[in-house]
Design an enzyme around this catalytic site. Structure first.
Site, mmCIF file in Angstrom:
data_model
loop_
_atom_site.group_PDB
_atom_site.id
_atom_site.type_symbol
_atom_site.label_atom_id
_atom_site.label_comp_id
_atom_site.label_asym_id
_atom_site.label_seq_id
_atom_site.Cartn_x
_atom_site.Cartn_y
_atom_site.Cartn_z
ATOM 1 C CB VAL A 18 3.465 2.119 -8.753
ATOM 2 C CG1 VAL A 18 3.337 1.994 -10.261
ATOM 3 C CG2 VAL A 18 4.140 0.885 -8.171
ATOM 4 N N GLY A 19 2.576 5.092 -8.719
ATOM 5 C CA GLY A 19 1.984 6.236 -9.417
ATOM 6 C C GLY A 19 2.884 7.457 -9.360
ATOM 7 C CB SER A 70 5.369 -11.433 -10.134
ATOM 8 O OG SER A 70 5.689 -11.140 -8.796
ATOM 9 C CB CYS A 71 1.331 -12.522 -6.292
ATOM 10 S SG CYS A 71 -0.009 -11.356 -6.365
ATOM 11 C CE1 TYR A 111 -2.762 -6.132 -5.129
ATOM 12 C CE2 TYR A 111 -1.032 -7.692 -5.703
ATOM 13 C CZ TYR A 111 -1.539 -6.402 -5.719
ATOM 14 O OH TYR A 111 -0.824 -5.398 -6.325
ATOM 15 C CE LYS A 152 -3.204 -5.300 -8.745
ATOM 16 N NZ LYS A 152 -3.401 -3.953 -9.326
ATOM 17 N NE ARG A 200 8.496 -13.254 -2.303
ATOM 18 C CZ ARG A 200 8.328 -14.538 -1.976
ATOM 19 N NH1 ARG A 200 9.111 -15.475 -2.493
ATOM 20 N NH2 ARG A 200 7.375 -14.896 -1.133
HETATM 21 O O1 GFB Z 1 7.506 -8.729 0.545
HETATM 22 P P1 GFB Z 1 6.605 -9.696 1.177
HETATM 23 O O2 GFB Z 1 5.745 -9.204 2.287
HETATM 24 O O3 GFB Z 1 5.629 -10.331 0.122
HETATM 25 O O4 GFB Z 1 7.474 -10.902 1.799
HETATM 26 P P2 GFB Z 1 5.573 -11.557 -0.912
HETATM 27 C C1 GFB Z 1 8.483 -11.540 1.074
HETATM 28 C C2 GFB Z 1 9.196 -12.548 1.961
HETATM 29 O O5 GFB Z 1 9.950 -11.843 2.955
HETATM 30 C C3 GFB Z 1 8.295 -13.526 2.731
HETATM 31 C C4 GFB Z 1 9.727 -12.422 4.229
HETATM 32 O O6 GFB Z 1 8.877 -14.800 2.727
HETATM 33 C C5 GFB Z 1 8.286 -12.933 4.143
HETATM 34 O O7 GFB Z 1 8.009 -13.874 5.151
HETATM 35 N N1 GFB Z 1 9.974 -11.438 5.301
HETATM 36 C C6 GFB Z 1 10.971 -11.510 6.219
HETATM 37 C C7 GFB Z 1 9.262 -10.332 5.561
HETATM 38 N N2 GFB Z 1 10.896 -10.506 7.102
HETATM 39 C C8 GFB Z 1 9.841 -9.753 6.699
HETATM 40 C C9 GFB Z 1 9.277 -8.549 7.216
HETATM 41 O O8 GFB Z 1 9.706 -7.974 8.214
HETATM 42 N N3 GFB Z 1 8.210 -8.033 6.532
HETATM 43 C C10 GFB Z 1 7.701 -8.635 5.406
HETATM 44 N N4 GFB Z 1 6.653 -8.063 4.772
HETATM 45 N N5 GFB Z 1 8.205 -9.798 4.922
HETATM 46 C C11 GFB Z 1 3.628 -10.112 -1.784
HETATM 47 C C12 GFB Z 1 2.166 -10.334 -1.924
HETATM 48 O O9 GFB Z 1 4.135 -11.351 -1.486
HETATM 49 O O10 GFB Z 1 4.254 -9.679 -2.944
HETATM 50 C C13 GFB Z 1 1.479 -9.289 -2.689
HETATM 51 O O11 GFB Z 1 1.591 -10.500 -0.648
HETATM 52 C C14 GFB Z 1 2.272 -8.733 -3.856
HETATM 53 O O12 GFB Z 1 0.305 -9.858 -3.167
HETATM 54 C C15 GFB Z 1 3.730 -8.560 -3.556
HETATM 55 O O13 GFB Z 1 2.137 -9.573 -4.963
HETATM 56 C C16 GFB Z 1 4.538 -8.220 -4.770
HETATM 57 O O14 GFB Z 1 6.591 -11.406 -1.985
HETATM 58 O O15 GFB Z 1 5.590 -12.856 -0.214
#
Ligand code: GFB
Length: 318
Positions: free
Chosen positions: A21-22, A114-115, A142, A146, A215
């Site tokens: 972002v920065g 947005s979380c 987190y 925020k 999402r």
């Molecule tokens: O992007 P993500 O890690 O964060 O995961 P959040 C979004 C969705 O994608 C979840 C699925 O339902 C995950 O289970 N997913 C599927 C995966 N495969 C994968 C993978 O290989 N890696 C990851 N990382 N996810 C975050 C928050 O939530 O959103 C933070 O933890 C922050 O606090 C950020 O707010 C914007 O959208 O669930």
């Protein structure tokens, strides 16, 4: 974009300029002709250390501050490092907001997420739904940090008249993202997984969770543009949502990324991994009413991010 009060010679501190972002905010500022940028790496200035932050601000007294420094990560990192997500973010934002106020900063933009909104908030989520229900457990640490940050901006504005505003972006992605599979967000994780599966000739790629959560994704250069827009036009106490206005399931996202990467195998679900929030779509009408909306379509953004990954992956740390 002309930013009232922010002159070409204004001293602008971008906290977190090495992050996704920065660095996008720095690119945008430079493109707009702002050359007097104050930047410090983590090694040069640890923002969790209050005395160091105070010394830095009293020495340089930046006119404007974009607070994009934070400990961030995907669902697994949030879920497994609650102490750091709470402690580091509280420390960074408290130190920077307070030091900016004490040292005459004219305006500060705090970036949240947005979380902060309840797990089961009605969709799309308006700013006013904050604190109307329980948070999603995988990222409540987190989110609490925020929420404290945006409340601190409100409190300093109310009690001290400090011009601090807060923006709440939806899930971000783009050049400079984190592609580490244990700490990244879903979009960069899937770019890497599909790319490596194609390279190795694998038959399938694993998707965490059920694939059904929805999402919304915003390309980071859009967020950078919105950040300058808000610095120029927004002076309200209430935080403001920044999103793209549409969402999709994680399974549909996986299909879109697989098509861009050119992976022809299957997608296998791993329901032992958490889904997190069932849906996260922001209501962006407050920002739209001011005249800003996002420009970069998800398919274009994925292509550009994949291009960045291909160019930089030899240099990625892990
Ligand atoms: O992007 P993500 O890690 O964060 O995961 P959040 C979004 C969705 O994608 C979840 C699925 O339902 C995950 O289970 N997913 C599927 C995966 N495969 C994968 C993978 O290989 N890696 C990851 N990382 N996810 C975050 C928050 O939530 O959103 C933070 O933890 C922050 O606090 C950020 O707010 C914007 O959208 O669930």
């Amino acid at each position: 974009m002309p930013v009232p009060g922010m002159k070409r010679e204004s001293l602008i501190y971008v906290a977190g300029h090495r992050g996704m972002v920065g660095s996008a905010i720095v690119r945008r500022l430079q493109a707009e002709g702002f050359a007097n940028l104050l930047l410090r790496t983590h090694a040069e200035l640890d923002l969790t250390r209050q005395a160091d932050v105070e010394d830095f601000f009293s020495e340089y007294r930046p006119d404007y501050v974009f607070l994009a420094a934070a400990k961030v990560g995907g669902i697994l990192a949030n879920d497994t490092q609650p102490a750091e997500f709470l402690r580091d973010n509280l420390a960074i934002q408290t130190n920077v907001i307070d030091a900016a106020y004490r040292n005459g900063t004219r305006k500060l933009l705090f970036l949240g997420s947005s979380c902060i909104y309840p797990k089961h908030a009605s969709q799309p989520m308006r700013e006013e739904c904050l604190l109307t229900g329980s948070l999603e457990p995988t990222n409540e640490w987190y989110a609490v940090a925020k929420i404290a940050g945006l409340k601190m901006c409100q409190a300093y504005r109310r009690q001290y008249g400090f011009n601090a505003i807060s923006a709440m972006p939806t899930n971000l992605y783009g050049p400079g993202d984190n592609f580490n599979l244990r700490s990244s967000h879903v979009l960069p994780a899937l770019i890497r997984k599909f790319h490596e599966a194609k390279e190795h000739g694998d038959a399938e790629v694993e998707l965490w969770g059920t694939g059904t959560p929805r999402r919304e994704f915003l390309y980071v250069d859009d967020l950078a543009e919105a950040s300058l827009f808000l610095m120029a036009r927004y002076d309200e106490e209430i935080w403001i949502n920044v999103g793209s206005g549409s969402d999709l399931t994680i399974h549909a996202l996986a299909q879109a990324i697989s098509a861009v990467v050119g992976f022809s195998g299957a997608i296998r679900l791993d329901p032992s991994k958490p889904d997190g929030t069932p849906r996260k779509l922001l209501d962006t009408s407050r920002l739209a009413n001011l005249g800003w909306s996002s420009r970069i379509e998800l398919s274009d953004g994925i292509r550009q991010t994949y291009g960045w990954f291909l160019k930089h992956r030899a240099g990625l740390r892990n």
